[in-house]
Design a protein around this motif. Structure first.
Motif, PDB file in Angstrom:
ATOM      1  N   VAL A 170       0.963  -1.205   0.136  1.00  0.00           N
ATOM      2  CA  VAL A 170       0.002   0.103   0.106  1.00  0.00           C
ATOM      3  C   VAL A 170       0.973   1.201   0.010  1.00  0.00           C
ATOM      4  N   SER A 171       0.609   2.263  -0.489  1.00  0.00           N
ATOM      5  CA  SER A 171       1.338   3.316  -0.990  1.00  0.00           C
ATOM      6  C   SER A 171       2.077   4.149   0.237  1.00  0.00           C
ATOM      7  N   GLY A 172       1.075   4.382   0.958  1.00  0.00           N
ATOM      8  CA  GLY A 172       1.773   5.622   2.088  1.00  0.00           C
ATOM      9  C   GLY A 172       2.772   4.589   2.978  1.00  0.00           C
ATOM     10  N   ASP A 180      21.488  16.515   6.240  1.00  0.00           N
ATOM     11  CA  ASP A 180      22.574  16.798   7.278  1.00  0.00           C
ATOM     12  C   ASP A 180      23.952  16.454   6.650  1.00  0.00           C
ATOM     13  N   HIS A 181      24.018  15.786   5.683  1.00  0.00           N
ATOM     14  CA  HIS A 181      25.572  15.474   5.145  1.00  0.00           C
ATOM     15  C   HIS A 181      25.771  16.385   3.942  1.00  0.00           C
ATOM     16  N   GLY A 182      25.043  17.616   4.085  1.00  0.00           N
ATOM     17  CA  GLY A 182      25.608  18.836   3.088  1.00  0.00           C
ATOM     18  C   GLY A 182      24.531  18.957   1.618  1.00  0.00           C
ATOM     19  N   TYR A 183      23.897  17.920   1.633  1.00  0.00           N
ATOM     20  CA  TYR A 183      23.015  18.278   0.252  1.00  0.00           C
ATOM     21  C   TYR A 183      22.046  19.050   0.407  1.00  0.00           C
ATOM     22  N   PHE A 184      21.487  19.540  -0.751  1.00  0.00           N
ATOM     23  CA  PHE A 184      20.457  20.548  -1.180  1.00  0.00           C
ATOM     24  C   PHE A 184      19.332  19.681  -1.298  1.00  0.00           C
ATOM     25  N   THR A 185      18.115  19.525  -0.502  1.00  0.00           N
ATOM     26  CA  THR A 185      17.077  18.666  -0.726  1.00  0.00           C
ATOM     27  C   THR A 185      15.867  19.456  -1.265  1.00  0.00           C
ATOM     28  N   ALA A 186      15.070  18.806  -2.285  1.00  0.00           N
ATOM     29  CA  ALA A 186      13.974  19.562  -2.890  1.00  0.00           C
ATOM     30  C   ALA A 186      12.912  18.107  -3.173  1.00  0.00           C
ATOM     31  N   VAL A 187      11.741  18.519  -3.036  1.00  0.00           N
ATOM     32  CA  VAL A 187      10.756  17.374  -3.387  1.00  0.00           C
ATOM     33  C   VAL A 187       9.834  18.164  -4.543  1.00  0.00           C
ATOM     34  N   GLY A 188       9.403  17.688  -5.445  1.00  0.00           N
ATOM     35  CA  GLY A 188       8.648  18.053  -6.496  1.00  0.00           C
ATOM     36  C   GLY A 188       7.205  18.114  -6.273  1.00  0.00           C
ATOM     37  N   GLN A 189       6.415  18.335  -7.083  1.00  0.00           N
ATOM     38  CA  GLN A 189       4.747  18.541  -6.865  1.00  0.00           C
ATOM     39  C   GLN A 189       4.081  17.313  -6.835  1.00  0.00           C
ATOM     40  N   GLY A 190       4.548  15.844  -7.088  1.00  0.00           N
ATOM     41  CA  GLY A 190       4.083  14.572  -7.097  1.00  0.00           C
ATOM     42  C   GLY A 190       4.416  13.994  -5.719  1.00  0.00           C
ATOM     43  N   LYS A 191       3.558  13.115  -5.296  1.00  0.00           N
ATOM     44  CA  LYS A 191       3.616  12.346  -4.156  1.00  0.00           C
ATOM     45  C   LYS A 191       4.982  11.735  -3.932  1.00  0.00           C
ATOM     46  N   VAL A 192       5.586  11.799  -2.815  1.00  0.00           N
ATOM     47  CA  VAL A 192       6.576  10.965  -2.346  1.00  0.00           C
ATOM     48  C   VAL A 192       6.573  10.463  -1.099  1.00  0.00           C
ATOM     49  N   PHE A 193       6.590  11.061  -0.035  1.00  0.00           N
ATOM     50  CA  PHE A 193       5.696  10.886   1.261  1.00  0.00           C
ATOM     51  C   PHE A 193       4.362  10.944   0.935  1.00  0.00           C
ATOM     52  N   HIS A 194       3.535  10.192   1.762  1.00  0.00           N
ATOM     53  CA  HIS A 194       2.098  10.211   1.631  1.00  0.00           C
ATOM     54  C   HIS A 194       1.510  11.987   1.907  1.00  0.00           C
ATOM     55  N   TYR A 195       2.114  12.570   2.937  1.00  0.00           N
ATOM     56  CA  TYR A 195       1.754  13.833   3.062  1.00  0.00           C
ATOM     57  C   TYR A 195       3.005  14.694   2.812  1.00  0.00           C
ATOM     58  N   ALA A 196       2.734  15.691   2.088  1.00  0.00           N
ATOM     59  CA  ALA A 196       3.764  16.556   1.575  1.00  0.00           C
ATOM     60  C   ALA A 196       4.865  17.210   2.715  1.00  0.00           C
ATOM     61  N   THR A 197       4.420  17.520   3.855  1.00  0.00           N
ATOM     62  CA  THR A 197       5.204  17.963   4.755  1.00  0.00           C
ATOM     63  C   THR A 197       5.879  17.005   5.717  1.00  0.00           C
ATOM     64  N   ASP A 198       5.707  15.712   5.474  1.00  0.00           N
ATOM     65  CA  ASP A 198       6.479  14.505   6.243  1.00  0.00           C
ATOM     66  C   ASP A 198       7.718  14.730   6.335  1.00  0.00           C
ATOM     67  N   SER A 255      -0.959   1.450   6.427  1.00  0.00           N
ATOM     68  CA  SER A 255      -1.961   1.785   5.550  1.00  0.00           C
ATOM     69  C   SER A 255      -1.495   2.796   4.725  1.00  0.00           C
ATOM     70  N   ALA A 256      -2.609   3.401   3.875  1.00  0.00           N
ATOM     71  CA  ALA A 256      -2.023   4.416   2.964  1.00  0.00           C
ATOM     72  C   ALA A 256      -1.781   5.722   3.416  1.00  0.00           C
ATOM     73  N   HIS A 257      -2.835   6.377   4.576  1.00  0.00           N
ATOM     74  CA  HIS A 257      -2.523   7.429   5.008  1.00  0.00           C
ATOM     75  C   HIS A 257      -1.627   7.400   6.267  1.00  0.00           C
ATOM     76  N   ILE A 258      -0.166   7.399   5.822  1.00  0.00           N
ATOM     77  CA  ILE A 258       0.650   7.230   6.956  1.00  0.00           C
ATOM     78  C   ILE A 258       1.541   8.476   7.012  1.00  0.00           C
ATOM     79  N   TRP A 259       1.595   9.054   8.219  1.00  0.00           N
ATOM     80  CA  TRP A 259       2.721  10.094   8.616  1.00  0.00           C
ATOM     81  C   TRP A 259       3.792   9.592   9.038  1.00  0.00           C
ATOM     82  N   ALA A 260       4.857   9.260   8.641  1.00  0.00           N
ATOM     83  CA  ALA A 260       6.212   8.455   8.979  1.00  0.00           C
ATOM     84  C   ALA A 260       6.603   9.138  10.123  1.00  0.00           C
ATOM     85  N   GLU A 261       6.792  10.295  10.170  1.00  0.00           N
ATOM     86  CA  GLU A 261       7.644  10.950  11.361  1.00  0.00           C
ATOM     87  C   GLU A 261       6.754  11.157  12.555  1.00  0.00           C
TER      88      GLU A 261
END
Length: 479
Positions: free
Chosen positions: A78-80, A120-138, A99-105
């Motif tokens: 299941v996705s989330g 934390d290891h010096g990378y610039f991190t960005a997430v696009g407009q599509g789903k990666v985590f189920h909740y965008a701000t996880d 389940s699908a509606h998971i907030w990992a944090e």
């Protein structure tokens, strides 16, 4: 601090004066970037996985540039939950990632995610407009940029208001519209802009890109439907269960995701989708796969134009499998091979081998340690998988040889000798039911052989291994 897309725009406006030629030169010299791509509900319905009727030239080409894992398994169908497990490198437990509606944090507050670790290891991190985590701000503190989530998984172009029972509409749509009318095209357009901005800044980056399709409903432009001849679409050989299959009912999804949300579906469990509709669903799924493949081509074209292909680790996965009528069922939410088996392709520009097809059993919790290994950074102690980097460089290299997957209270051990052993447990770990598929003689999983005398020794061998390998943290998180 709240992350916004405006921050990236400000960064970009300061940096885009750098020429693309200079960017390409700088990119080749700095640490490897990471591009992680997730495709919602994408099963191994791809040309590179031997499905010759599927038109997926871009993904096939990606497999040719790296390593395609032919026996990769999600840890839960299941996705989330699957995404949370993958992104933290930890297994679902008795009470978390289910389940699908998971907030990992929130469910595992003591675990970090890939974006946290790389940030934390010096990378610039960005997430696009599509789903990666189920909740965008996880795990939002690990992102420098969080793009506003694109709406429109159910991006119908016809009016669906007033449907009986509150249904979304029919589970497909085929209209002669431009590519730009579809949500994944818009997600891709933004991803191209993001890559341009990321290429211009000085840090190595981690960009996470999620595609909506081929998730239901199967909405794709007519030109992608036209790639397939409907008359040549065959239903699975086991669309009707084989007599004497002995498969427990709980192993078979009730495909409520399709039945409960869309028009034209039988409303009573046990009644199959009519064959004409079944062919339309398969047709629509394939059209969506080809549409996603097209959009991936746009991303990789820009990656090459920017010179980023020379130093970017690419990981592409479907978040789990999906049943297309096998065993008479649809959707995910099962411990069947069709739901657990998922695409996994890794392209490491520094790998010694290209175009490898790795038939070792691997699982999604192996992805986080593999990323760390390929990027040359230490791995956090929490990880429950193992690095697959040796398999990217040596066709003779071996994995640990097993995977553990689950759906609800069914737990499956996948072994390197072709056995799929499942147990259902109650809250006290008492076995309620068993299932054993022998893929050596039954790759389509038509017959449960757990009760056959000739497999009794195997069942006794696999049962304790399944519990041993379900994870050290299995009982760590109470309700």
């Amino acid at each position: 601090m709240k992350k916004t897309s405006e921050k990236l725009l400000m960064l970009g406006s300061a940096l885009l004066g750098t020429s693309l030629a200079c960017e390409a030169e700088d990119n080749a010299a700095r640490s490897k970037n990471l591009l992680l791509i997730t495709c919602d509900d994408l099963r191994t319905e791809l040309g590179c996985y031997g499905q010759e009727e599927i038109i997926s030239p871009v993904i096939d080409s990606l497999a040719g540039a790296g390593t395609m894992f032919s026996r990769a398994y999600c840890n839960i169908a299941v996705s989330g939950a699957s995404r949370s497990s993958l992104l933290t490198g930890t297994r679902p437990t008795r009470n978390t990632f289910l389940s699908a509606h998971i907030w990992a944090e929130k469910q595992k507050s003591d675990k970090i995610a890939i974006n946290d670790w790389l940030h934390d290891h010096g990378y610039f991190t960005a997430v696009g407009q599509g789903k990666v985590f189920h909740y965008a701000t996880d795990h939002e503190d690990g992102w420098d940029i969080i793009r506003k989530r694109a709406s429109g998984v159910a991006d119908y172009h016809t009016d669906q208001s007033g449907n009986p029972g509150g249904k979304r509409g029919y589970p497909f749509e085929c209209l002669d519209l431009p590519d730009s009318a579809y949500v994944d095209y818009r997600i891709t357009t933004q991803a191209i802009k993001d890559l341009q901005l990321l290429a211009a800044q000085q840090k190595p980056f981690f960009y996470a890109l999620g595609f909506c399709k081929p998730h239901l409903p199967f909405i794709a432009a007519k030109r992608f439907w036209d790639l397939y001849d409907r008359e040549e679409i065959a239903l699975p050989d086991n669309y009707v269960l084989k007599e004497g299959n002995d498969i427990p009912k709980r192993a078979l999804s009730n495909w409520g995701e399709l039945r409960n949300n869309y028009l034209g579906m039988p409303q009573k469990a046990g009644i199959p989708v009519e064959e004409d509709m079944a062919r339309t669903l398969i047709h629509g799924y394939r059209a969506c796969v080809s549409q996603t493949d097209f959009n991936l081509g746009r991303v990789f074209k820009e990656l090459r134009r920017l010179g980023l292909d020379k130093n970017t680790l690419i990981v592409l996965v479907g978040d789990h499998g999906w049943s297309l009528g096998e065993h008479g069922v649809w959707c995910k939410h099962s411990i069947l091979e069709t739901c657990l088996h998922a695409p996994m392709i890794i392209v490491d520009p520094s790998a010694e081998q290209k175009g490898l097809v790795c038939s070792e059993v691997v699982e999604f919790v192996d992805i986080f340690p593999t990323i760390c290994d390929c990027l040359g950074i230490e791995a956090p102690d929490q990880l429950e998988g193992q690095s697959l980097r040796p398999l990217l460089n040596d066709p003779k290299a071996k994995s640990k040889g097993w995977a553990v997957c689950r759906w609800q209270q069914g737990y499956t051990l996948v072994t390197d000798d072709g056995l799929f052993y499942t147990e259902w447990w109650d809250k006290d770990d008492i076995i309620q039911e068993r299932l054993l598929f022998d893929h050596n003689v039954d790759p389509d999983e038509n017959y449960n052989v757990a009760g056959r005398e000739e497999y009794a020794d195997k069942v006794r061998e696999l049962s304790p291994l399944l519990k041993e390998r379900r994870g050290a943290d299995f009982d760590r998180y109470p309700l």
